[in-house]
Design a protein around this motif. Structure first.
Motif, PDB file in Angstrom:
ATOM      1  N   GLY A   1       0.821  -1.213   0.000  1.00  0.00           N
ATOM      2  CA  GLY A   1       0.000   0.000   0.000  1.00  0.00           C
ATOM      3  C   GLY A   1       0.847   1.252   0.000  1.00  0.00           C
ATOM      4  N   ALA A   2       0.646   2.104   0.978  1.00  0.00           N
ATOM      5  CA  ALA A   2       1.305   3.405   1.005  1.00  0.00           C
ATOM      6  C   ALA A   2       2.788   3.344   1.346  1.00  0.00           C
ATOM      7  CB  ALA A   2       0.582   4.341   1.972  1.00  0.00           C
ATOM      8  N   SER A   3       3.373   2.137   1.422  1.00  0.00           N
ATOM      9  CA  SER A   3       4.844   2.107   1.512  1.00  0.00           C
ATOM     10  C   SER A   3       5.438   2.375   0.139  1.00  0.00           C
ATOM     11  CB  SER A   3       5.332   0.764   2.048  1.00  0.00           C
ATOM     12  OG  SER A   3       5.313  -0.203   1.036  1.00  0.00           O
ATOM     13  N   PHE A   4       4.612   2.214  -0.904  1.00  0.00           N
ATOM     14  CA  PHE A   4       5.015   2.566  -2.269  1.00  0.00           C
ATOM     15  C   PHE A   4       6.381   1.989  -2.637  1.00  0.00           C
ATOM     16  CE2 PHE A   4       2.176   6.345  -1.297  1.00  0.00           C
ATOM     17  CZ  PHE A   4       1.087   5.755  -1.890  1.00  0.00           C
ATOM     18  N   GLN A   5       6.518   0.676  -2.412  1.00  0.00           N
ATOM     19  CA  GLN A   5       7.750  -0.046  -2.789  1.00  0.00           C
ATOM     20  C   GLN A   5       9.013   0.574  -2.201  1.00  0.00           C
ATOM     21  OE1 GLN A   5       5.415   0.464  -5.665  1.00  0.00           O
ATOM     22  NE2 GLN A   5       4.622  -1.387  -4.704  1.00  0.00           N
ATOM     23  N   GLY A   6       8.886   1.140  -1.022  1.00  0.00           N
ATOM     24  CA  GLY A   6      10.067   1.641  -0.340  1.00  0.00           C
ATOM     25  C   GLY A   6      10.172   3.148  -0.263  1.00  0.00           C
ATOM     26  N   ILE A   7       9.253   3.872  -0.907  1.00  0.00           N
ATOM     27  CA  ILE A   7       9.324   5.341  -0.826  1.00  0.00           C
ATOM     28  C   ILE A   7       9.095   5.800   0.606  1.00  0.00           C
ATOM     29  CG2 ILE A   7       8.230   7.492  -1.536  1.00  0.00           C
ATOM     30  CD1 ILE A   7       7.710   6.324  -4.232  1.00  0.00           C
ATOM     31  N   ALA A   8       8.148   5.154   1.314  1.00  0.00           N
ATOM     32  CA  ALA A   8       7.857   5.598   2.685  1.00  0.00           C
ATOM     33  C   ALA A   8       9.094   5.516   3.572  1.00  0.00           C
ATOM     34  CB  ALA A   8       6.691   4.793   3.256  1.00  0.00           C
ATOM     35  N   PRO A   9       9.763   4.345   3.689  1.00  0.00           N
ATOM     36  CA  PRO A   9      10.957   4.347   4.554  1.00  0.00           C
ATOM     37  C   PRO A   9      12.082   5.218   3.999  1.00  0.00           C
ATOM     38  CG  PRO A   9      10.701   2.231   3.424  1.00  0.00           C
ATOM     39  CD  PRO A   9       9.425   3.000   3.202  1.00  0.00           C
ATOM     40  N   LEU A  10      12.170   5.367   2.679  1.00  0.00           N
ATOM     41  CA  LEU A  10      13.189   6.257   2.117  1.00  0.00           C
ATOM     42  C   LEU A  10      13.002   7.673   2.650  1.00  0.00           C
ATOM     43  CD1 LEU A  10      15.427   7.042   0.085  1.00  0.00           C
ATOM     44  CD2 LEU A  10      13.649   7.258  -1.648  1.00  0.00           C
ATOM     45  N   LEU A  11      11.766   8.175   2.584  1.00  0.00           N
ATOM     46  CA  LEU A  11      11.519   9.541   3.064  1.00  0.00           C
ATOM     47  C   LEU A  11      11.733   9.638   4.567  1.00  0.00           C
ATOM     48  CD1 LEU A  11       8.434  10.714   0.972  1.00  0.00           C
ATOM     49  CD2 LEU A  11      10.862  10.984   0.508  1.00  0.00           C
ATOM     50  N   THR A  12      11.293   8.619   5.308  1.00  0.00           N
ATOM     51  CA  THR A  12      11.525   8.639   6.755  1.00  0.00           C
ATOM     52  C   THR A  12      13.007   8.814   7.050  1.00  0.00           C
ATOM     53  OG1 THR A  12       9.724   7.049   6.940  1.00  0.00           O
ATOM     54  CG2 THR A  12      11.071   7.383   8.890  1.00  0.00           C
ATOM     55  N   MET A  13      13.820   8.048   6.359  1.00  0.00           N
ATOM     56  CA  MET A  13      15.259   8.070   6.636  1.00  0.00           C
ATOM     57  C   MET A  13      15.894   9.390   6.207  1.00  0.00           C
ATOM     58  SD  MET A  13      15.896   4.150   5.515  1.00  0.00           S
ATOM     59  CE  MET A  13      15.642   2.771   6.656  1.00  0.00           C
ATOM     60  N   LEU A  14      15.462   9.943   5.075  1.00  0.00           N
ATOM     61  CA  LEU A  14      16.020  11.217   4.624  1.00  0.00           C
ATOM     62  C   LEU A  14      15.653  12.346   5.587  1.00  0.00           C
ATOM     63  CD1 LEU A  14      15.319  10.986   0.791  1.00  0.00           C
ATOM     64  CD2 LEU A  14      17.571  11.118   1.859  1.00  0.00           C
ATOM     65  N   ASN A  15      14.520  12.215   6.261  1.00  0.00           N
ATOM     66  CA  ASN A  15      14.050  13.260   7.169  1.00  0.00           C
ATOM     67  C   ASN A  15      14.368  12.963   8.623  1.00  0.00           C
ATOM     68  OD1 ASN A  15      12.348  15.333   5.617  1.00  0.00           O
ATOM     69  ND2 ASN A  15      11.727  13.384   4.728  1.00  0.00           N
ATOM     70  N   SER A  16      15.279  12.043   8.865  1.00  0.00           N
ATOM     71  CA  SER A  16      15.587  11.661  10.245  1.00  0.00           C
ATOM     72  C   SER A  16      15.807  12.886  11.121  1.00  0.00           C
ATOM     73  CB  SER A  16      16.840  10.787  10.282  1.00  0.00           C
ATOM     74  OG  SER A  16      17.213  10.562  11.623  1.00  0.00           O
ATOM     75  N   CYS A  17      15.042  12.982  12.219  1.00  0.00           N
ATOM     76  CA  CYS A  17      15.223  14.136  13.116  1.00  0.00           C
ATOM     77  C   CYS A  17      16.510  13.993  13.914  1.00  0.00           C
ATOM     78  CB  CYS A  17      14.012  14.307  14.020  1.00  0.00           C
ATOM     79  SG  CYS A  17      13.648  12.863  14.980  1.00  0.00           S
TER      80      CYS A  17
END
Lengths: 222, 222, 222, 222, 222, 222, 222, 222
Positions: free
Chosen positions: C181-197
């Motif tokens: 679904g909304a993990s979009f083949q890895g886009i979701a964790p990619l964005l999470t990691m790029l935006n790591s606080c």
């Protein structure tokens, strides 16, 4: 000793310098000058250096009036206070910070200031984008001495792949929002860097010069 | 002879006119007036023409005060200096620059100015979008004489496919950010042009009139 | 000595081990078994180890028939040949490879194999995702001894931020396509990691376990 | 009794308090001060409280001049009028509103004000993001007493997964537009929250603090 | 003479060779073998060469049974018939077709076959991607003799910018779907090429080798 | 008679009223006041009504000074001139223009003005969004008399599906940019409308009230 | 007691039933049958029920051969074992699970099974999408008795907004990948639900019926 | 009389023919043959025609075995039963269904079959895309007699703008997934059509030929 200090609107992590080798960083957008001042004072009271990022010149003025001991750097849009460089030579290996163009320099300055705070040995090389390859190849012997290289590039973002293919050291790549149209505020160089056909490239957020400098510093000191 | 000139914040590629037939171009956004002035002076010192793109009127004024010999063109938002057209007739084949609408003209003017700097023979035809097909078909005999055609269009961007289907010459297509809503600042015409069912269309970045003119000029001169 | 070997369909970079500390890597998708075999032989002839990535089991079988000296690793879907580990202890600092879940292990195995080829000292910790925080915190003292940590995570990808906030060492984050679904083949964790606080996280391409291991190895050896 | 009141430009739903337990809410953007004033008056005439969301300070001033009985709250950018809290203790179970950072507080204040209007018992915990995990774990015993928890976070948005994994109560997650670059105005934390590897998280729109408070209130009162 | 031939399911454009210098091309996907055969016969009856693109090997077999005079090329997945090369030397300027990797070759073969049909003089250079820069720089003198260069690249797509910066001739860039993860089936190299910091690059659709060859041919013949 | 009038920067399509039943429409963004004035005068000279869309109030003032006979409508941000309604009753079937909220009214006003210019019989129903269903169901008998219905909605955009499911007449749906966060400036209602589970919905561009009115008018007059 | 059990490839969280009221859930994709069997056995050994989600029928067969005490449910594609319903009446408030269409039922069955495992009282109402509004309105009195409602819908996803506007209870909305074209595998209903103009809707991942059931169960039991 | 029939898994809307002039349509994907058969029987029992869309040939066979009175149309992948055309001439105005290419025909056949079921007068014109403009202009006099035109196009989707600019009647545009690369399964033509610079175009979902036919039929009958 409690590891953080309770303010009403913030829990200041006064243990971070010990835990991570770098104090809690204040991200300016969305915070009022009063909030930033209170956090900065709490950090100072607990012996932590104060580092503020993405601070525009207007709120920087307001903040300086509240905390005169802060020093504002307009190019990287950062403020630093309660910071004393360690005596002796810079620590760790050499870090090069490289930009593709002149417009990428403010992001590179963030990285350079982060590295300076960490006591790292850093040098910069600006405007060596691929449109004039000779500018890069001439400096290659210098770059090859780096322990880690930060590459800052917008538009097509190809410089990171190119540098990585020519050296053995790891590359920290920072896409910038420099460009227009189909650069989509930095998505184009971000994707270029993530898909680098030359391995050894770690990517940070768009325009995140500070984070790139911090990561490079951790590598240089490791 | 060194192929580039070292400034602190830039490496000016003074070899580019020889290597690529066109000097290094200064992309204005993100550069200060001082930086642009220094680069411009270095280019001039090395006999290179000075071309600045995407230069808004406000920084253009500041720049003119530092470098009076620059001429600013407000419609294509470009500045040009130290440039002397070659004597004799324009070189290469004929280039037509065509727009779908009136609002696309500033982007077309970028292409026309680039072509003029290259010494190419260029003519323009504005506002012949597909909503009134007769406007295009009437000019078809003229267009068919072109060696290459630049098509500038926003919104649905269909003009590039249409022109390409009617002529034998290659088409350089420039999507523009003219439109609103689902044009997504030029993504819609960009995709239209990339998917042209008529082959022979090469696409450049959204609003990149200068790049389109440069590419068309290289084709016309080839 | 020429730095590369000309095949009809490839230019084999036989200088890369010397230049970058790691040989040219053969990316399997889109290459025929014959092409891979020829490149592998050319690499071997010039004393380079052979490393093939993203090699599915079906083409691996075909390739083994042509090159029996290749060893295929089904979990990381890699093949390795002409490789002899250096004598003595592993080089460089300790690398931990950590996954959020069990389904992320094949990507982690790519990293572990890359590290092994580089002669690095690597350990793994699987399935310590944030849904059961105690699994991570128990291992924290071990992780804190790492010179660099590779974090592999799909779905929400939060493990990278969490680990980074708890240690001083740099983190190489690999988003995976695990999820739906909304993990979009890895886009979701990619964005999470790029935006790591939490700063100190360098991100590589989705499912790029090999690249993460290579980058971590370069850091560990630096 | 008609269930709505006809104005020329609006049909005011004067039955909503009875039907849904909360009156029709006026979404300010795109409405003139006159339109808002007329709707507010119609609501009051029919005994409905008046709640306005996403009301910037400039139009709030204009509106106050027309309707002095409205009270404006600048932090959550909401206005409330004709509202009298019910006597007695707050209703329903305890709601905690938690933010990852200080910049997320205005969105959290929307939730807190919505909960107050609903007569719910709500407490807040600000700035406990994952970069300093101890800040959260210390408050865990308190959070575990909640009937429902609202988590407000921007950037990587990991706090929602983390909190959900540590408690049994349902979590309402609000991604915020705090961040820059690849946070894409809140898309990054939105995707993180939707892909939470810990189940029990319901997500609302980016920056929709009011909606989160309303939903949490409905759960607390259920 | 009618400019097209009416079939029930197609209007065959038998005037296109005269008008555009190349016959109507049959795009295979979505067409049955019967439909392709009928169109091919109609084209042949009117003296037009037959060119079919994106034809997988399975339907190619079915088609060959219906039209034995078609020749199928499995690498570029094209079929050609009723075509006789013009006598004499190849026409126009020299075209180089360059790929970044081996997996990009099938797309390059499309371009090469299109150029051959047009009677152009074309040469190929495969696998000179930026991970091993020496492979490209060695061939630079050859590339500089081209009238136009086709660059085919997937993953980070940086080769187009690099080549363009080193030559004066126009570059036709073809992004390919070679890669995985954040290459997004070719979006990454597409954006890289559209944002080339070196002007003179015209981009065609992802994997559109035929279109690139056609466009380069029109330039070479212009 | 020539079908268009040549200005330097525009080809005014003076045949469009005859060909399409509506004159050429001037899209204001990107055009100077002088350009708009010249086009308007040319249209008037050839007996065409003048209709300008997306005209902000500031340029409208400048334009009025040049062309006093234009009438500006601030709500739909349109200007109209040289237009005389036909005598007699409105033509064609009844058109209803329906909005989900009050903030959608300016877009609906575009549709209503377009319909008025076309001489159609149009009525409006504002603020009947699905949050208060009774507002819509009460007006259902009226809506069922329409020959065509325009539905204008932002945020979730569900009103179009709902109306379409209750009536037999075709629905023209206009997504608006009303909303925030994950409405993505109108993408959310656009997708909702394109995926309507009730067939009979034709969608136009985001905020394209004029186009919706024009399309509904063509249906009503057909 | 250790809170988790160490397997080589997994750390089984045997404390989760106590901590969160529901055992660790095994997400099947990417796990081998052997891995799933080992985790299931470890969970059983520690008295935890076994719940597996997104388990296709093929691996389910392989798994059943290893663990006969697992029961497979083909419609929701879940397996359950070592689970004994609590004696007595179902706990908590009533939950309704509602679908827009018949194709959404498998996702709804996930929710229903999760609720059954939690011991909740759940009822279902299938195929009441907005294309035939009477189907929903007839069941409204029943729905209004729910403590929480799960709405499952693909395509335009409007049912969640509609239901939410008619009841006072909270709504858990599940977008499904039912649809085609611009539904983009569930993005369209996801956005519709996130932008619901009726507040009180919490959204979970596309096709995440299990997560919706779990969240609704936590609300019903709260 | 109840307006719908309750099955366990569906509520069959047996009132839709009366309410909307067309029966409930069964969308095949995600439904089992048994479910479709039960719905079809319920529709027939209540005198409603049966129409099934997006039905692949494999499930069509299974369904035919259960319901022999269904007729399957393989090109538009639809099944129809219990349908008797009305006596007399077709109703309403003339509808033209136009495609850009041959591969778009299956989508056009959906529209044609929908129109036939509605008793409308429809004609088709295939393969008149803009790459060969003469194919369209020759048929223009015929097209101008239409009351409404359906335009079906993939790739660049420019045919809708072109047709709309040449006629007065409304255009229903259907983007198709024909194409590859940057057509993004129909997004490119979808955006082209939404941004048509010629007003009067209403767009339906990608590949939604049935919906386009239905909408055109409602216009033709209005």
């Amino acid at each position: 000793m409690p590891s953080f200090k309770e303010l009403h609107f913030a829990k200041v992590d006064v243990n971070r310098l010990a835990r991570r080798g770098f104090p809690e960083v204040i991200f300016a957008p969305g915070k009022t000058a009063s909030q930033m001042a209170s956090i900065a004072k709490a950090l100072k009271r607990h012996g932590q250096p104060v580092v503020i990022t993405k601070l525009a010149s207007q709120p920087a003025l307001a903040l300086k009036r509240k905390i005169p001991w802060l020093k504002y750097f307009p190019k990287p849009r950062m403020a630093v206070g309660n910071f004393r460089p360690l005596p002796g030579k810079p620590a760790g290996g050499l870090v090069w910070v490289v930009t593709a163009g002149t417009a990428d320099i403010p992001v590179a300055e963030e990285a350079l200031l982060a590295l300076k705070i960490m006591g790292c040995q850093a040098r910069s090389l600006f405007d060596v984008g691929v449109a004039g390859l000779a500018r890069l190849t001439k400096h290659l012997p210098l770059l090859r001495r780096a322990k880690v290289i930060v590459v800052v590039a917008g538009m097509d973002g190809v410089l990171a792949s190119l540098v990585s293919g020519l050296v053995a050291s790891p590359v920290v790549a920072v896409p910038t929002s420099v460009g227009y149209g189909a650069s989509f505020q930095g998505i184009a160089p971000l994707l270029t860097m993530l898909n680098s056909c030359s391995p050894g490239v770690g990517v940070v957020n768009i325009d995140n010069g500070f984070g790139a400098g911090y990561l490079a510093g951790r590598v240089a000191l490791a």
